[in-house]
Write a protein that holds these residues in place. Structure first.
Motif, PDB file in Angstrom:
ATOM      1  N   CYS A 177       0.988  -1.417   0.124  1.00  0.00           N
ATOM      2  CA  CYS A 177      -0.194   0.266   0.146  1.00  0.00           C
ATOM      3  C   CYS A 177       0.428   1.207  -0.175  1.00  0.00           C
ATOM      4  O   CYS A 177       1.987   1.086   0.285  1.00  0.00           O
ATOM      5  N   LYS A 178      -0.010   2.615  -0.341  1.00  0.00           N
ATOM      6  CA  LYS A 178       0.426   3.618  -0.595  1.00  0.00           C
ATOM      7  C   LYS A 178       0.999   4.262   1.196  1.00  0.00           C
ATOM      8  O   LYS A 178       0.333   3.685   1.731  1.00  0.00           O
ATOM      9  N   PRO A 179       2.341   5.016   1.578  1.00  0.00           N
ATOM     10  CA  PRO A 179       2.450   5.081   2.282  1.00  0.00           C
ATOM     11  C   PRO A 179       1.467   6.563   3.242  1.00  0.00           C
ATOM     12  O   PRO A 179       1.857   8.101   3.563  1.00  0.00           O
ATOM     13  N   LEU A 180      -0.041   6.223   3.374  1.00  0.00           N
ATOM     14  CA  LEU A 180      -0.812   6.579   3.732  1.00  0.00           C
ATOM     15  C   LEU A 180      -2.575   6.310   4.371  1.00  0.00           C
ATOM     16  O   LEU A 180      -2.521   5.124   4.256  1.00  0.00           O
ATOM     17  N   ALA A 243       8.246   7.073   5.628  1.00  0.00           N
ATOM     18  CA  ALA A 243       7.187   7.725   6.501  1.00  0.00           C
ATOM     19  C   ALA A 243       6.158   7.741   6.171  1.00  0.00           C
ATOM     20  O   ALA A 243       6.306   7.553   4.846  1.00  0.00           O
ATOM     21  N   LEU A 244       5.163   8.307   6.868  1.00  0.00           N
ATOM     22  CA  LEU A 244       3.690   8.189   6.600  1.00  0.00           C
ATOM     23  C   LEU A 244       2.852   9.759   6.711  1.00  0.00           C
ATOM     24  O   LEU A 244       3.579  10.333   7.779  1.00  0.00           O
ATOM     25  N   THR A 245       2.081   9.202   6.260  1.00  0.00           N
ATOM     26  CA  THR A 245       1.534  10.533   5.845  1.00  0.00           C
ATOM     27  C   THR A 245       0.001  10.233   6.585  1.00  0.00           C
ATOM     28  O   THR A 245      -0.743   8.534   5.903  1.00  0.00           O
ATOM     29  N   PHE A 246      -1.077  11.277   7.256  1.00  0.00           N
ATOM     30  CA  PHE A 246      -1.815  10.483   8.135  1.00  0.00           C
ATOM     31  C   PHE A 246      -3.142  11.816   7.608  1.00  0.00           C
ATOM     32  O   PHE A 246      -2.788  12.890   7.750  1.00  0.00           O
ATOM     33  N   THR A 288       7.135  10.311  10.783  1.00  0.00           N
ATOM     34  CA  THR A 288       8.145  10.033  10.105  1.00  0.00           C
ATOM     35  C   THR A 288       9.082   9.148  12.135  1.00  0.00           C
ATOM     36  O   THR A 288       8.342   9.535  12.930  1.00  0.00           O
ATOM     37  N   SER A 289       9.505   7.971  11.779  1.00  0.00           N
ATOM     38  CA  SER A 289       9.780   7.412  13.044  1.00  0.00           C
ATOM     39  C   SER A 289      11.503   7.580  13.648  1.00  0.00           C
ATOM     40  O   SER A 289      11.968   8.025  12.249  1.00  0.00           O
ATOM     41  N   GLY A 290      11.483   8.370  14.184  1.00  0.00           N
ATOM     42  CA  GLY A 290      12.923   8.840  15.149  1.00  0.00           C
ATOM     43  C   GLY A 290      13.143   8.592  16.358  1.00  0.00           C
ATOM     44  O   GLY A 290      12.093   8.195  17.121  1.00  0.00           O
TER      45      GLY A 290
END
Length: 290
Positions: A177-180, A243-246, A288-290
């Motif tokens: 899936c797309k990172p969304l 990276a994810l976009t909500f 993003t995770s960090g």
């Protein structure tokens, strides 16, 4: 069908009313008339209901159905015979239409559903068994349930929230899936109400792909934070450089937006930033995770 009389006007198993039909007495006619009304499923209004005569009409407005019966003299010179005869009869139900009360139909439907499917109250007792089944059949899934705080621990726990994430859905999201992640909620209209929050994404065919869902008592900061923390735990395979976009409805879900922005204070592995981009009046939050 036997009402205790010799002749009940039965033909082919059905009660028939015809002009000239006789009955032992007025009570005999009343019994047959009552059973005929039940058989044909309509209501009547007795205009006359005396020992010597009975006149009944259909209760529906504008209906022309009507029957009239009265006592007759079987032998000449007998003035007070108890035998009853139908003198006039109109069997047609013009403009007849059954109009039962809505709430009566609703209660009957709810009773039938409860008999077939069980009551909503009893279904809550199956949640733990359902959770154990999910974890046993789909290892790697996540099932979390919370109960309301109770002062008296001797009673049964009261349901508050439940989060469900299937391993197959999470794996499908990460790999295809797309990172969304789009988050939205809807009100549950059942007896015990609540809010259903769901996280979805887009797959390679631009079709909606389910990721996780949660049922909470109301949409507030605490319930939204519970959802995001469980979502983060369910997406444990997310790499640090992914990276994810909500995307969420900014006007309808301010509590969820607040929780996204402040999640870093509660879950140290998540960093969120607010994007200024607006999509169909939705607020997009990149993380993003960090």
């Amino acid at each position: 069908m036997d009402f205790g009389y010799d002749d009940d006007g039965i033909e082919d198993g059905m009660i028939q009313l015809v002009i000239g039909a006789t009955y032992d007495d007025v009570n005999h006619f009343r019994v047959v008339l009552q059973q005929y009304v039940i058989q044909e499923a309509f209501d009547i209004l007795k205009i006359k209901n005396e020992k010597t005569r009975v006149t009944a009409v259909c209760k529906a407005p504008g209906c022309t159905w009507r029957v009239h019966a009265s006592a007759v003299d079987e032998d000449k010179g007998v003035k007070h015979s108890t035998t009853f005869m139908i003198k006039s009869y109109n069997p047609k139900h013009a403009s007849y239409k059954v109009q039962p009360f809505y709430m009566k139909l609703y209660r009957a439907r709810m009773l039938a559903l409860e008999m077939n499917q069980g009551s909503p109250k009893d279904s809550y007792s199956y949640l733990l068994a359902y959770g154990r089944m999910v974890l046993a059949k789909m290892p790697g899934s996540l099932f979390k349930i919370q109960y309301q705080e109770m002062r008296d621990l001797s009673g049964n726990p009261i349901f508050k929230r439940v989060f469900v994430s299937f391993k197959a859905c999470v794996s499908g999201f990460v790999k295809g899936c797309k990172p969304l992640i789009g988050v939205d909620g809807c009100h549950l209209k059942g007896r015990y109400r609540g809010i259903l929050l769901s996280a979805v994404s887009y797959d390679g065919n631009n079709e909606i792909f389910p990721v996780t869902y949660v049922v909470v008592e109301v949409e507030c900061k605490d319930s939204c934070l519970f959802f995001l923390e469980c979502l983060y735990e369910a997406l444990g395979m997310i790499t640090d450089d992914m990276a994810l976009t909500f995307m969420l409805d900014k006007q309808k879900m301010p509590s969820l937006e607040y929780s996204l922005i402040h999640t870093k204070d509660d879950v140290s592995d998540i960093y969120t930033r607010t994007s200024s981009q607006q999509v169909n009046q939705d607020s997009c939050l990149g993380s993003t995770s960090g």
